[in-house]
Design a protein around this motif. Structure first.
Motif, mmCIF file in Angstrom:
data_model
loop_
_atom_site.group_PDB
_atom_site.id
_atom_site.type_symbol
_atom_site.label_atom_id
_atom_site.label_comp_id
_atom_site.label_asym_id
_atom_site.label_seq_id
_atom_site.Cartn_x
_atom_site.Cartn_y
_atom_site.Cartn_z
ATOM 1 N N ASP A 88 0.972 -1.190 -0.012
ATOM 2 C CA ASP A 88 -0.132 0.008 0.133
ATOM 3 C C ASP A 88 0.773 1.072 -0.052
ATOM 4 O O ASP A 88 1.435 1.643 0.944
ATOM 5 N N ASP A 89 1.094 1.893 -1.196
ATOM 6 C CA ASP A 89 2.026 2.903 -1.148
ATOM 7 C C ASP A 89 1.596 4.204 -0.525
ATOM 8 O O ASP A 89 2.182 5.155 -0.480
ATOM 9 N N SER A 90 0.515 4.087 -0.229
ATOM 10 C CA SER A 90 -0.398 5.643 0.903
ATOM 11 C C SER A 90 0.421 5.176 2.058
ATOM 12 O O SER A 90 0.139 6.193 3.003
ATOM 13 N N ARG A 91 0.772 4.175 2.744
ATOM 14 C CA ARG A 91 1.367 4.048 4.079
ATOM 15 C C ARG A 91 2.958 4.004 4.064
ATOM 16 O O ARG A 91 3.368 3.731 3.179
ATOM 17 N N GLN A 92 3.438 4.617 5.169
ATOM 18 C CA GLN A 92 4.608 4.707 5.219
ATOM 19 C C GLN A 92 5.320 3.457 5.593
ATOM 20 O O GLN A 92 4.870 2.418 6.019
ATOM 21 N N ILE A 93 6.532 3.041 4.867
ATOM 22 C CA ILE A 93 7.157 1.917 4.821
ATOM 23 C C ILE A 93 7.453 1.204 6.130
ATOM 24 O O ILE A 93 7.035 0.140 6.467
ATOM 25 N N PRO A 94 7.914 2.026 7.277
ATOM 26 C CA PRO A 94 8.121 1.324 8.432
ATOM 27 C C PRO A 94 6.825 0.948 9.153
ATOM 28 O O PRO A 94 6.815 -0.036 9.917
ATOM 29 N N GLU A 95 5.839 1.722 8.928
ATOM 30 C CA GLU A 95 4.422 1.451 9.766
ATOM 31 C C GLU A 95 3.967 0.050 8.842
ATOM 32 O O GLU A 95 3.520 -0.847 9.799
ATOM 33 N N ALA A 96 3.956 0.131 7.641
ATOM 34 C CA ALA A 96 3.339 -0.859 7.050
ATOM 35 C C ALA A 96 4.298 -2.221 7.411
ATOM 36 O O ALA A 96 3.377 -3.411 7.587
ATOM 37 N N GLY A 97 5.491 -2.186 7.247
ATOM 38 C CA GLY A 97 6.387 -3.189 7.608
ATOM 39 C C GLY A 97 5.998 -3.756 8.948
ATOM 40 O O GLY A 97 5.974 -5.033 9.219
ATOM 41 N N ALA A 98 6.090 -2.981 9.845
ATOM 42 C CA ALA A 98 5.862 -3.479 11.378
ATOM 43 C C ALA A 98 4.529 -3.891 11.503
ATOM 44 O O ALA A 98 4.364 -5.237 12.043
ATOM 45 N N GLU A 99 3.308 -3.565 10.836
ATOM 46 C CA GLU A 99 2.206 -4.173 11.027
ATOM 47 C C GLU A 99 1.966 -5.516 10.214
ATOM 48 O O GLU A 99 1.275 -6.630 10.781
ATOM 49 N N ALA A 100 2.589 -5.519 9.251
ATOM 50 C CA ALA A 100 2.783 -6.885 8.273
ATOM 51 C C ALA A 100 3.377 -7.934 8.942
ATOM 52 O O ALA A 100 3.111 -9.026 9.063
ATOM 53 N N LEU A 101 4.724 -7.514 9.676
ATOM 54 C CA LEU A 101 5.365 -8.572 10.344
ATOM 55 C C LEU A 101 4.604 -9.059 11.518
ATOM 56 O O LEU A 101 4.635 -10.335 11.898
ATOM 57 N N ARG A 150 12.699 -4.195 21.370
ATOM 58 C CA ARG A 150 11.608 -3.679 22.065
ATOM 59 C C ARG A 150 10.592 -3.706 21.103
ATOM 60 O O ARG A 150 10.551 -3.732 19.958
ATOM 61 N N LYS A 151 9.265 -3.522 21.780
ATOM 62 C CA LYS A 151 8.207 -3.247 20.669
ATOM 63 C C LYS A 151 8.212 -2.156 19.765
ATOM 64 O O LYS A 151 8.742 -0.949 20.046
ATOM 65 N N GLY A 152 7.920 -2.414 18.502
ATOM 66 C CA GLY A 152 8.021 -1.540 17.173
ATOM 67 C C GLY A 152 9.313 -1.502 16.891
ATOM 68 O O GLY A 152 9.811 -0.653 16.023
ATOM 69 N N TRP A 153 10.084 -2.690 17.078
ATOM 70 C CA TRP A 153 11.530 -2.465 16.673
ATOM 71 C C TRP A 153 11.630 -2.688 14.983
ATOM 72 O O TRP A 153 12.557 -1.957 14.460
ATOM 73 N N TYR A 154 10.703 -3.402 14.377
ATOM 74 C CA TYR A 154 10.854 -3.616 12.951
ATOM 75 C C TYR A 154 10.593 -2.221 12.137
ATOM 76 O O TYR A 154 11.305 -1.979 11.203
ATOM 77 N N ALA A 155 9.781 -1.304 12.809
ATOM 78 C CA ALA A 155 9.461 -0.070 12.190
ATOM 79 C C ALA A 155 10.640 0.890 12.388
ATOM 80 O O ALA A 155 11.201 1.588 11.661
ATOM 81 N N LYS A 156 11.477 0.756 13.628
ATOM 82 C CA LYS A 156 12.715 1.589 13.988
ATOM 83 C C LYS A 156 13.656 1.123 12.821
ATOM 84 O O LYS A 156 14.455 1.932 12.518
#
Length: 207
Positions: A88-101, A150-156
């Motif tokens: 989803d190109d409308s979503r920021q890469i870090p946010e999208a990656g973390a949710e998908a993970l 920690r929580k959110g590590w993949y987005a970071k």
């Protein structure tokens, strides 16, 4: 001799270590899985198995039997949602990656360290995602930029990857955009070079 930037170091390390990733024979399996994922908008058990072999992980763990006994349709329900999120190109890469993970973590074998799950995400979105593994952690630790666990590590982590992509882009002549995949490859190869790790640590300490 002038000091190299982090971007210059990583770009040189990548070019010295392997052919361009889109031409590297080792990545043929990954490219095939990516092509199937683009058509199906999901990946199935056979695709995950191919990613495990490509990542040189083990398929003899108890999770592999659990995954193989799940109906492929159930696996694709999870991975199909993850595919939609990371593409989803409308979503920021870090946010999208973390949710998908987090979505993939519900499947056997795709939790844990995140190495296999992040490889699966790369297969589903090869221009947006990046792999996390032990060697990437080693290189980032030398620069004191590892995200920890920690929580959110993949987005970071993906945020750091995008920053490093910009630094590599500044060192690259020409217009070809540096992809997150190129960053994780540069970090992967840097981790195997004590001289590069030392240089990255020195330059990062000065910045």
């Amino acid at each position: 001799m002038s000091r190299r930037t982090v971007g210059e170091i990583l770009l040189a390390t990548l070019s010295e270590s392997q052919p361009p990733h889109e031409l590297n024979p080792y990545d043929e399996v990954l490219r095939e899985v990516s092509a199937r994922a683009a058509d199906a908008r999901s990946i199935g058990k056979a695709d995950i198995g191919a990613v495990v072999v490509w990542k040189r992980s083990t398929a003899t763990s108890p999770w592999s039997k659990k995954l193989m006994t799940m109906p492929d349709a159930e696996v694709r329900t999870v991975t199909g949602t993850a595919w939609s999120i990371v593409n989803d190109d409308s979503r920021q890469i870090p946010e999208a990656g973390a949710e998908a993970l987090r979505m993939l973590a519900s499947l056997p074998g795709l939790g844990g360290t995140g190495a296999i799950a992040s490889a699966a995400l790369l297969a589903m979105a090869p221009t947006r995602m990046a792999i996390w593994d032990r060697r990437v952690h080693t290189a980032l630790s030398a620069m004191e930029r590892s995200p920890g666990r920690r929580k959110g590590w993949y987005a970071k982590y993906l945020t750091t990857v995008l920053q490093l992509a910009d630094e590599m882009q500044a060192a690259r002549s020409g217009m070809d955009r540096v992809l997150p995949r190129e960053v994780d490859l540069a970090l992967y190869w840097a981790a195997d070079r004590k001289d590069i790790l030392k240089e990255l640590k020195s330059v990062s300490a000065q910045s």
